[in-house]
Design a protein around this motif. Sequence first.
Motif, PDB file in Angstrom:
ATOM      1  N   GLY A  65       0.778  -1.224   0.000  1.00 48.94           N
ATOM      2  CA  GLY A  65       0.000   0.000   0.000  1.00 48.94           C
ATOM      3  C   GLY A  65       0.806   1.269   0.000  1.00 48.94           C
ATOM      4  O   GLY A  65       0.275   2.342  -0.270  1.00 48.94           O
ATOM      5  N   VAL A  66       2.113   1.168   0.319  1.00 50.26           N
ATOM      6  CA  VAL A  66       2.967   2.343   0.309  1.00 50.26           C
ATOM      7  C   VAL A  66       4.159   2.072  -0.606  1.00 50.26           C
ATOM      8  O   VAL A  66       4.809   1.038  -0.491  1.00 50.26           O
ATOM      9  CB  VAL A  66       3.481   2.687   1.722  1.00 50.26           C
ATOM     10  CG1 VAL A  66       4.411   3.901   1.661  1.00 50.26           C
ATOM     11  CG2 VAL A  66       2.320   2.947   2.665  1.00 50.26           C
ATOM     12  N   ILE A  67       4.417   2.969  -1.516  1.00 45.07           N
ATOM     13  CA  ILE A  67       5.556   2.847  -2.420  1.00 45.07           C
ATOM     14  C   ILE A  67       6.551   3.939  -2.068  1.00 45.07           C
ATOM     15  O   ILE A  67       6.269   5.127  -2.250  1.00 45.07           O
ATOM     16  CB  ILE A  67       5.106   2.971  -3.887  1.00 45.07           C
ATOM     17  CG1 ILE A  67       4.065   1.890  -4.206  1.00 45.07           C
ATOM     18  CG2 ILE A  67       6.295   2.860  -4.825  1.00 45.07           C
ATOM     19  CD1 ILE A  67       3.354   2.089  -5.513  1.00 45.07           C
ATOM     20  N   GLY A  68       7.689   3.534  -1.544  1.00 42.22           N
ATOM     21  CA  GLY A  68       8.687   4.499  -1.098  1.00 42.22           C
ATOM     22  C   GLY A  68       9.392   5.158  -2.269  1.00 42.22           C
ATOM     23  O   GLY A  68       9.694   4.518  -3.269  1.00 42.22           O
ATOM     24  N   ARG A  69       9.649   6.452  -2.128  1.00 42.55           N
ATOM     25  CA  ARG A  69      10.359   7.156  -3.198  1.00 42.55           C
ATOM     26  C   ARG A  69      11.160   8.289  -2.574  1.00 42.55           C
ATOM     27  O   ARG A  69      10.635   9.067  -1.765  1.00 42.55           O
ATOM     28  CB  ARG A  69       9.374   7.693  -4.230  1.00 42.55           C
ATOM     29  CG  ARG A  69      10.049   8.302  -5.452  1.00 42.55           C
ATOM     30  CD  ARG A  69       9.056   8.588  -6.565  1.00 42.55           C
ATOM     31  NE  ARG A  69       8.596   7.345  -7.186  1.00 42.55           N
ATOM     32  CZ  ARG A  69       7.345   6.918  -7.187  1.00 42.55           C
ATOM     33  NH1 ARG A  69       6.439   7.633  -6.566  1.00 42.55           N
ATOM     34  NH2 ARG A  69       6.996   5.809  -7.779  1.00 42.55           N
ATOM     35  N   GLY A 151      -3.169  -3.017  -2.719  1.00 43.47           N
ATOM     36  CA  GLY A 151      -1.988  -3.874  -2.789  1.00 43.47           C
ATOM     37  C   GLY A 151      -0.852  -3.222  -3.550  1.00 43.47           C
ATOM     38  O   GLY A 151      -1.058  -2.414  -4.447  1.00 43.47           O
ATOM     39  N   SER A 152       0.366  -3.587  -3.172  1.00 46.63           N
ATOM     40  CA  SER A 152       1.561  -3.216  -3.932  1.00 46.63           C
ATOM     41  C   SER A 152       2.626  -4.251  -3.620  1.00 46.63           C
ATOM     42  O   SER A 152       2.516  -5.000  -2.662  1.00 46.63           O
ATOM     43  CB  SER A 152       2.043  -1.803  -3.575  1.00 46.63           C
ATOM     44  OG  SER A 152       2.510  -1.763  -2.244  1.00 46.63           O
ATOM     45  N   GLY A 153       3.673  -4.304  -4.420  1.00 45.43           N
ATOM     46  CA  GLY A 153       4.719  -5.292  -4.199  1.00 45.43           C
ATOM     47  C   GLY A 153       4.259  -6.684  -4.590  1.00 45.43           C
ATOM     48  O   GLY A 153       3.347  -6.868  -5.404  1.00 45.43           O
ATOM     49  N   SER A 154       4.877  -7.695  -3.975  1.00 42.70           N
ATOM     50  CA  SER A 154       4.594  -9.091  -4.320  1.00 42.70           C
ATOM     51  C   SER A 154       3.368  -9.599  -3.570  1.00 42.70           C
ATOM     52  O   SER A 154       3.446 -10.525  -2.756  1.00 42.70           O
ATOM     53  CB  SER A 154       5.819  -9.950  -4.008  1.00 42.70           C
ATOM     54  OG  SER A 154       6.917  -9.528  -4.777  1.00 42.70           O
ATOM     55  N   ALA A 155       2.252  -8.969  -3.848  1.00 43.68           N
ATOM     56  CA  ALA A 155       1.009  -9.265  -3.145  1.00 43.68           C
ATOM     57  C   ALA A 155      -0.137  -9.329  -4.139  1.00 43.68           C
ATOM     58  O   ALA A 155       0.043  -9.081  -5.334  1.00 43.68           O
ATOM     59  CB  ALA A 155       0.723  -8.175  -2.112  1.00 43.68           C
ATOM     60  N   LEU A 156      -1.301  -9.674  -3.614  1.00 38.54           N
ATOM     61  CA  LEU A 156      -2.518  -9.563  -4.424  1.00 38.54           C
ATOM     62  C   LEU A 156      -2.836  -8.090  -4.599  1.00 38.54           C
ATOM     63  O   LEU A 156      -3.015  -7.369  -3.623  1.00 38.54           O
ATOM     64  CB  LEU A 156      -3.679 -10.279  -3.729  1.00 38.54           C
ATOM     65  CG  LEU A 156      -5.054 -10.139  -4.393  1.00 38.54           C
ATOM     66  CD1 LEU A 156      -5.048 -10.717  -5.809  1.00 38.54           C
ATOM     67  CD2 LEU A 156      -6.128 -10.824  -3.553  1.00 38.54           C
ATOM     68  N   ARG A 157      -2.859  -7.645  -5.847  1.00 40.77           N
ATOM     69  CA  ARG A 157      -3.159  -6.244  -6.108  1.00 40.77           C
ATOM     70  C   ARG A 157      -4.663  -6.005  -5.939  1.00 40.77           C
ATOM     71  O   ARG A 157      -5.463  -6.933  -6.013  1.00 40.77           O
ATOM     72  CB  ARG A 157      -2.690  -5.854  -7.500  1.00 40.77           C
ATOM     73  CG  ARG A 157      -1.174  -6.003  -7.678  1.00 40.77           C
ATOM     74  CD  ARG A 157      -0.413  -5.134  -6.685  1.00 40.77           C
ATOM     75  NE  ARG A 157       1.021  -5.329  -6.777  1.00 40.77           N
ATOM     76  CZ  ARG A 157       1.821  -4.671  -7.624  1.00 40.77           C
ATOM     77  NH1 ARG A 157       1.285  -3.800  -8.461  1.00 40.77           N
ATOM     78  NH2 ARG A 157       3.116  -4.875  -7.624  1.00 40.77           N
ATOM     79  N   THR A 158      -5.014  -4.762  -5.749  1.00 37.94           N
ATOM     80  CA  THR A 158      -6.405  -4.414  -5.524  1.00 37.94           C
ATOM     81  C   THR A 158      -7.287  -4.985  -6.636  1.00 37.94           C
ATOM     82  O   THR A 158      -7.021  -4.779  -7.816  1.00 37.94           O
ATOM     83  CB  THR A 158      -6.552  -2.892  -5.474  1.00 37.94           C
ATOM     84  OG1 THR A 158      -5.619  -2.383  -4.511  1.00 37.94           O
ATOM     85  CG2 THR A 158      -7.954  -2.499  -5.068  1.00 37.94           C
TER      86      THR A 158
END
Length: 387
Positions: A65-69, A151-158
């Motif tokens: 849920g959070v994408i670091g930048r 979802g984000s990363g290696s997960a089930l996306r929304t």
Amino acid sequence: MADETPLLDELEKGPWPSYVKEIKRAAKKNKASKDLLGIQELSYKDRVTHWKHGGIVGVTGYGSGVIGRYCDAPEKFPDAAAFHTLRVNHPAGWFYSTKALRKLCDIWEKYGSGMTNFHGSTGDIILLGTTTENLQPCFDTLTENGFDLGGSGSALRTIAGCVGKARCEWSNIDTLDLVRNLTTEFQDEIHRPRWPYKFKIKASGCPNDCVAAIARADFTVIGTWKDTLRIDQAAVKNYADNGFDVKGLVVDKCPTDALEWDEKTKELKLIADDCVRCMHCINKMTKAIRPGVDTGATILIGGKAPIIKGAYLSWVLIPFMKIEPPYDEMKELLRKIWDWWDENGRTRERLAELIERKGLKTFLREMGIPPVPQMVYKPRANPYVFF
């Protein structure tokens, strides 16, 4: 502002909408947005990105849920040194009340840059740009107001679906209820990454596939019907009497020659066994032809964009499945697929790539699904090749 970003200003020229113009509007109220323009201008000038994508940031209890930048030149752009993205789970069918949208914007103006993207490629509400310190209080406020992260990363996306029966008379399944049910069922899979890579589920109510599920989802649900088309011959005759070219625009364009046209009687005949339920005739003669009444869905597998290998279209796994609450058959199939993928997949290997590496025969045997003629993998495997 124009003197400060001469390269970005070029993107404002032309008849199309410009995201630069929108960021400049946001920059009048928000320092981080102003620094965002500076970072992109510098990237264009240096011809390298000045973003460091990723990083270990998040909120308590969640891995997604959070994408670091981060910016690699924080001394030049202190207000966008950290510019994280929050993905917020959208409502099924993207239906909002104005009250909910105003609340969401108020929260984001308090804790973030104020810039949003409705909607991201997965379907989420994308909130662009906040600091590490603001992540947790922003998340807490969102949840207090009924929102959750996607979802984000290696997960089930929304999970996403079309507007379905809420606004479309051609929907063969209740996509809104399906999306909500699956989202509620698979909260852990959305919020806590545990697989080799991402997994997407998308549902379209009919073969028109308005959400492009067949090209974008690892697990695709396309509403269809098992019996035959319903043809109103009086309405067909009315089309013909009003000059509509039934033979040229409908019968001759049927991909499987499943329709026949009697010019004398102005009757449209269906060869039911040859119909592949493509929706073309329904789209052309909406007042005369309707889907059947024994509705359900075709389940397809393996759609994806290029990462390790090329882009794939989904291919048929289950030709017809009844889609009714509580959707136990679908949930059982999903869990079997995930277990096999998690056991055998390599890092960043999508399900389609694993099936290709191991073989469709192996996959079907592990799933306990007998092969059927509808499981056509080629020639329409590549969405960038048109036939």
